[in-house]
Design a protein around this motif. Structure first.
Motif, PDB file in Angstrom:
ATOM      1  N   ASP A  70     -16.389  72.554  23.089  1.00 25.31           N
ATOM      2  CA  ASP A  70     -16.188  72.872  21.421  1.00 25.31           C
ATOM      3  C   ASP A  70     -15.131  73.856  21.143  1.00 25.31           C
ATOM      4  OD1 ASP A  70     -18.225  71.276  21.025  1.00 25.31           O
ATOM      5  OD2 ASP A  70     -19.584  72.655  20.329  1.00 25.31           O
ATOM      6  N   ILE A  71     -14.956  74.712  21.911  1.00 26.46           N
ATOM      7  CA  ILE A  71     -13.899  75.887  21.625  1.00 26.46           C
ATOM      8  C   ILE A  71     -12.474  75.146  21.975  1.00 26.46           C
ATOM      9  CG2 ILE A  71     -12.888  78.035  22.574  1.00 26.46           C
ATOM     10  CD1 ILE A  71     -15.704  78.772  23.382  1.00 26.46           C
ATOM     11  N   MET A  72     -12.298  74.421  22.806  1.00 28.35           N
ATOM     12  CA  MET A  72     -11.166  73.682  23.151  1.00 28.35           C
ATOM     13  C   MET A  72     -10.676  72.752  21.651  1.00 28.35           C
ATOM     14  SD  MET A  72      -9.894  70.762  26.114  1.00 28.35           S
ATOM     15  CE  MET A  72     -11.395  69.768  25.642  1.00 28.35           C
ATOM     16  N   GLY A  76       0.006  80.872  20.979  1.00 27.77           N
ATOM     17  CA  GLY A  76       0.273  81.050  22.224  1.00 27.77           C
ATOM     18  C   GLY A  76      -0.780  81.260  23.158  1.00 27.77           C
ATOM     19  N   LEU A  77      -1.513  82.250  22.660  1.00 27.82           N
ATOM     20  CA  LEU A  77      -2.929  82.540  23.443  1.00 27.82           C
ATOM     21  C   LEU A  77      -4.013  81.841  23.201  1.00 27.82           C
ATOM     22  CD1 LEU A  77      -4.481  84.980  24.749  1.00 27.82           C
ATOM     23  CD2 LEU A  77      -4.836  86.143  22.587  1.00 27.82           C
ATOM     24  N   GLY A  78      -3.843  81.307  21.825  1.00 33.02           N
ATOM     25  CA  GLY A  78      -5.144  80.121  21.759  1.00 33.02           C
ATOM     26  C   GLY A  78      -4.949  78.870  22.395  1.00 33.02           C
ATOM     27  N   SER A  79      -3.686  78.733  22.685  1.00 35.83           N
ATOM     28  CA  SER A  79      -3.426  77.550  23.559  1.00 35.83           C
ATOM     29  C   SER A  79      -3.886  77.705  25.102  1.00 35.83           C
ATOM     30  CB  SER A  79      -1.885  77.128  23.510  1.00 35.83           C
ATOM     31  OG  SER A  79      -1.483  76.861  22.389  1.00 35.83           O
ATOM     32  N   ALA A 112      -7.550  77.206  25.318  1.00 35.55           N
ATOM     33  CA  ALA A 112      -7.903  76.007  25.120  1.00 35.55           C
ATOM     34  C   ALA A 112      -7.722  75.149  26.482  1.00 35.55           C
ATOM     35  CB  ALA A 112      -7.262  75.324  24.165  1.00 35.55           C
ATOM     36  N   VAL A 113      -6.694  75.564  27.303  1.00 34.66           N
ATOM     37  CA  VAL A 113      -6.513  74.768  28.348  1.00 34.66           C
ATOM     38  C   VAL A 113      -7.416  75.481  29.728  1.00 34.66           C
ATOM     39  CG1 VAL A 113      -4.858  75.193  30.738  1.00 34.66           C
ATOM     40  CG2 VAL A 113      -3.833  74.802  28.336  1.00 34.66           C
ATOM     41  N   GLU A 114      -7.728  76.687  29.574  1.00 34.09           N
ATOM     42  CA  GLU A 114      -8.648  77.331  30.463  1.00 34.09           C
ATOM     43  C   GLU A 114     -10.263  76.522  30.011  1.00 34.09           C
ATOM     44  OE1 GLU A 114      -8.614  79.382  32.818  1.00 34.09           O
ATOM     45  OE2 GLU A 114      -7.024  80.928  32.363  1.00 34.09           O
ATOM     46  N   ILE A 125     -12.784  74.293  32.370  1.00 30.19           N
ATOM     47  CA  ILE A 125     -14.211  74.764  32.617  1.00 30.19           C
ATOM     48  C   ILE A 125     -15.124  73.360  32.258  1.00 30.19           C
ATOM     49  CG2 ILE A 125     -16.006  76.024  31.421  1.00 30.19           C
ATOM     50  CD1 ILE A 125     -13.855  78.143  31.219  1.00 30.19           C
ATOM     51  N   ALA A 126     -14.730  72.922  31.249  1.00 33.87           N
ATOM     52  CA  ALA A 126     -15.553  71.689  30.690  1.00 33.87           C
ATOM     53  C   ALA A 126     -15.477  70.506  31.684  1.00 33.87           C
ATOM     54  CB  ALA A 126     -15.050  71.056  29.753  1.00 33.87           C
ATOM     55  N   THR A 127     -14.306  70.482  32.513  1.00 33.28           N
ATOM     56  CA  THR A 127     -13.954  69.425  33.461  1.00 33.28           C
ATOM     57  C   THR A 127     -15.019  69.651  34.788  1.00 33.28           C
ATOM     58  OG1 THR A 127     -11.896  68.815  32.524  1.00 33.28           O
ATOM     59  CG2 THR A 127     -12.494  68.078  35.041  1.00 33.28           C
ATOM     60  N   GLU A 128     -14.782  71.091  35.192  1.00 39.83           N
ATOM     61  CA  GLU A 128     -15.331  71.218  36.501  1.00 39.83           C
ATOM     62  C   GLU A 128     -16.759  71.599  36.304  1.00 39.83           C
ATOM     63  OE1 GLU A 128     -13.366  70.789  39.273  1.00 39.83           O
ATOM     64  OE2 GLU A 128     -12.168  70.272  37.452  1.00 39.83           O
ATOM     65  N   VAL A 129     -17.272  72.184  35.439  1.00 44.69           N
ATOM     66  CA  VAL A 129     -18.759  72.654  35.152  1.00 44.69           C
ATOM     67  C   VAL A 129     -19.599  71.299  34.726  1.00 44.69           C
ATOM     68  CG1 VAL A 129     -20.508  74.155  33.870  1.00 44.69           C
ATOM     69  CG2 VAL A 129     -18.029  75.071  34.608  1.00 44.69           C
ATOM     70  N   GLY A 130     -18.930  70.658  33.929  1.00 38.97           N
ATOM     71  CA  GLY A 130     -19.676  69.178  33.641  1.00 38.97           C
ATOM     72  C   GLY A 130     -19.868  68.254  34.780  1.00 38.97           C
ATOM     73  N   ARG A 131     -19.080  68.397  35.911  1.00 43.34           N
ATOM     74  CA  ARG A 131     -19.003  67.514  36.965  1.00 43.34           C
ATOM     75  C   ARG A 131     -20.220  68.038  38.080  1.00 43.34           C
ATOM     76  NH1 ARG A 131     -14.172  67.733  39.100  1.00 43.34           N
ATOM     77  NH2 ARG A 131     -14.712  68.989  40.965  1.00 43.34           N
TER      78      ARG A 131
END
Length: 489
Positions: free
Chosen positions: A335-337, A375-378, A381-383, A387-393
């Motif tokens: 959601d943050i991303m 820039g910081l927001g981007s 979003a990448v972080e 997290i969503a990719t790895e924790v969701g697996r």
């Protein structure tokens, strides 16, 4: 009893510190990745502009950005090498059983790394030593090398999400490996292009943010305008593309990894007409507290119809799905991303509308404040995307084939906690050194600009053009005195 308690109790003691160590090093390394992947392309765009329009300011910016590119690459070498060792040291079960299947991705990344190192060295060396056209042409392979490195890493990660290209023998070991199928998995295309465009817009906003801060501090010369416009334009063009790609990869997860999708959307039971929760917390009994509930939206987003069936977490046993806490973490990260991505789309539209209507940059102070934060927001979003990719697996390290607990090292947990502490100290030193070097470069460049503006009497290092002979350095100005006629050179 909380359903995650038995799962945690059965996990090896070293699982938590191994995860924390890998998470910290990956989160640290990924800060540098956008500059490593996309800054070469942005630099070459500026370089091309300088050559085409004979623009000394553009060439000066390109030369300075190439110095930043080299410094961050040097630090990225260290953090990336640590990650490579951690795969073998922390997850020997993964590499021992599956390395022959997906290890080709790491091999491609290694070759790309060496190629990029050589190309960066040639590009830096060529500023004052090669003909302008030759120098630019030798720099053109740099973005391709960076994209090749991303290709290798994303091939390995997408295989872990949708493993294929092998058969299993009676003992459960992979055989008959098909390299092409192992590389080009169902998730590779969506992951790769989503990642590459994310790196491009993140690097663009990071670089443009530096000059946005300069404008907010009153620096409105052409140097700062050009330094802002080129990278911000690249990022603004990439942002709506990324929004479309993000929707495509979410739909791919829905079809290829339905349980991960259920975790990212905190869907407990399989159903149609599923609502969308903006944030909120999933509990072990399936209830959701907090957040904003939007009726039907999750089904609509997944399949363009409120009657779309969305698979829930309870469709698989508890030991084959993320826990409630892990699902909440993945959901919040997702959601943050999306929230940051939506804000960046609005910022890009603001920029585009002003340019189309007035053919100039926006004048609003709030625009540049937003650009400075982009820039910081981007990066955040990448972080969050990772997290969503790895924790969701979870709990899989190889989706539906090997659990994380089966791959972890047998090293004592106390040793891993000590390693984590040492890595944190070393990384603080590394990133502190990187910041110190960048600030030193900034100070040097500002002094050079000030000396050049003060009059022709000064011969600062940056007063030379990027091509052609250097200015003569006078004896007594800090340079080496010319050798005497009869003395040793």
């Amino acid at each position: 009893m909380h359903t995650s308690v038995p799962l945690l109790a059965s996990a090896p003691d070293q699982l938590l510190p191994a995860r924390e160590l890998m998470a910290f090093t990956l989160a640290s390394h990924i800060i540098l990745v956008p500059l490593g992947v996309a800054l070469p392309l942005i630099t070459l765009v500026m370089h091309y502009r300088g050559l085409r329009h004979k623009d000394a300011t553009a060439l000066l910016l390109a030369r300075r950005w190439s110095a930043v590119m080299a410094v961050q690459f040097a630090v990225g070498v260290v953090t990336g090498t640590v990650l490579s060792f951690e795969f073998g040291l922390l997850w020997p079960g993964l590499m021992g059983r599956w390395g022959d299947v997906f290890g080709i991705g790491f091999g491609v990344e290694a070759w790309a790394f060496f190629l990029e190192a050589v190309l960066i060295a040639i590009y830096l060396y060529g500023w004052r030593r090669l003909k302008p056209r030759t120098h630019f042409l030798l720099g053109l392979p740099l973005p391709a090398a960076a994209l090749l490195g991303a290709f290798g890493i994303l091939a390995a990660n997408s295989w872990m999400n949708t493993p294929q290209g092998f058969s299993l023998d009676p003992a459960g070991n992979p055989t008959d490996v098909n390299i092409w199928k192992a590389i080009f998995t169902p998730m590779f295309g969506p992951q790769y292009w989503h990642f590459v465009v994310a790196m491009l817009l993140t690097a663009g906003y990071m670089v443009a943010g530096v000059y946005a801060v300069g404008r907010l501090r009153g620096r409105r010369d052409r140097y700062h305008r050009l330094g802002f416009t080129v990278p911000f334009t690249v990022a603004a063009v990439a942002t709506p593309v990324q929004f479309v790609l993000g929707d495509a990869i979410a739909r791919s997860v829905f079809h290829k990894q339905p349980v991960k999708f259920a975790a990212m959307e905190i869907v407990w039971k399989t159903d149609t007409r599923v609502p969308e929760y903006l944030f909120g917390r999933l509990h072990s009994d399936g209830s959701i507290s907090g957040g904003i509930k939007v009726p039907l939206l999750d089904s609509v987003l997944a399949g363009f119809s409120p009657n779309t069936k969305v698979v829930g977490l309870t469709s698989v046993p508890a030991d084959r799905r993320p826990t409630a806490v892990q699902a909440t973490i993945a959901h919040w990260a997702f959601d943050i991303m999306v929230l940051i991505g939506s804000a960046l789309v609005l910022l890009a539209l603001w920029y585009g509308l002003v340019w189309l209507r007035h053919r100039r940059l926006p004048e609003s102070t709030w625009f540049y404040r937003s650009a400075a934060c982009a820039g910081l927001g981007s990066v955040v979003a990448v972080e969050c995307g990772w997290i969503a990719t790895e924790v969701g697996r979870q709990p899989w390290i190889v989706y539906q084939n090997m659990r994380v607990s089966e791959a972890v090292t047998a090293t004592r947990s106390s040793t891993l906690w000590i390693m984590l502490g040492l890595v944190i100290v070393v990384y603080l030193f590394l990133f502190g050194s990187l910041l110190a070097v960048l600030l030193k470069l900034r100070t040097r460049w500002r002094l050079a600009d000030a000396e050049r503006a003060s009059g022709p009497s000064a011969d600062p290092p940056e007063s030379d053009g990027p091509y052609g002979p250097r200015a003569t350095v006078r004896a007594g100005d800090g340079g080496a005195a010319p050798p005497s006629q009869g003395g040793r050179p």
